[in-house]
Design an enzyme around this catalytic site. Structure first.
Site, PDB file in Angstrom:
ATOM      1  CG  ASP A  74       0.085   2.914   8.302  1.00 28.70           C
ATOM      2  OD1 ASP A  74      -0.987   3.389   8.731  1.00 28.70           O
ATOM      3  OD2 ASP A  74       0.164   2.250   7.257  1.00 28.70           O
ATOM      4  CD  GLN A 120      -1.605   1.265  -4.991  1.00 31.20           C
ATOM      5  OE1 GLN A 120      -1.664   0.495  -5.945  1.00 31.20           O
ATOM      6  NE2 GLN A 120      -0.814   2.314  -4.968  1.00 31.20           N
ATOM      7  CB  VAL A 121      -6.191   2.384   0.599  1.00 28.92           C
ATOM      8  CG1 VAL A 121      -7.135   3.492   0.987  1.00 28.92           C
ATOM      9  CG2 VAL A 121      -6.773   1.022   0.980  1.00 28.92           C
ATOM     10  CG  HIS A 135       2.165   2.789   0.198  1.00 25.98           C
ATOM     11  ND1 HIS A 135       1.261   3.085  -0.800  1.00 25.98           N
ATOM     12  CD2 HIS A 135       1.484   2.074   1.122  1.00 25.98           C
ATOM     13  CE1 HIS A 135       0.080   2.578  -0.494  1.00 25.98           C
ATOM     14  NE2 HIS A 135       0.186   1.951   0.667  1.00 25.98           N
ATOM     15  CG  HIS A 192       2.212  -1.481   4.135  1.00 24.60           C
ATOM     16  ND1 HIS A 192       1.444  -0.720   4.975  1.00 24.60           N
ATOM     17  CD2 HIS A 192       1.629  -1.410   2.912  1.00 24.60           C
ATOM     18  CE1 HIS A 192       0.430  -0.211   4.294  1.00 24.60           C
ATOM     19  NE2 HIS A 192       0.525  -0.618   3.037  1.00 24.60           N
TER      20      HIS A 192
END
Length: 109
Positions: free
Chosen positions: A30, A92-93, A98, A100
């Site tokens: 990340d 969620q951006v 995905h 993490h």
């Protein structure tokens, strides 16, 4: 998805610190990690969230997340958080599914 940053990472158009790759998945560090080793596991194919993913890909990505979690523990993590944000209201951006995988080191807050 031409403008999806994760699709561009998979294609090699944007550099990343690759941790793992196979025919269905890609894992990389990340860019804004919670802790050192914070890894994102994504499907190579674009899916917005878990509701769009075929069952076999969900299963595969969780197996990859487990493998990465085990690796992080070998490098000193005392625990591992695995999280998924689905939808804007859930935090969620980037709208490419995905997972993490976040290593935890005792009292790291």
């Amino acid at each position: 998805m031409e403008e999806c940053i994760f699709c561009k990472i998979v294609k090699g158009e944007i550099p990343s610190e690759k941790i793992f790759e196979d025919e269905k998945s890609f894992a990389f560090l990340d860019i804004n990690p919670v802790n050192q080793g914070h890894t994102l596991v994504i499907p190579k194919e674009h899916f917005e969230n878990i509701h769009d993913l075929p069952e076999e890909i969900v299963s595969h990505l969780m197996k990859v997340s487990k493998k990465i979690s085990s690796g992080l523990k070998k490098f000193g993590a005392k625990g591992v958080n695995i999280s998924i944000n689905n939808g804007k209201d859930a935090g969620q951006v980037v709208f490419h599914f995905h997972i993490h995988v976040i290593p935890r080191f005792g009292n790291d807050a």
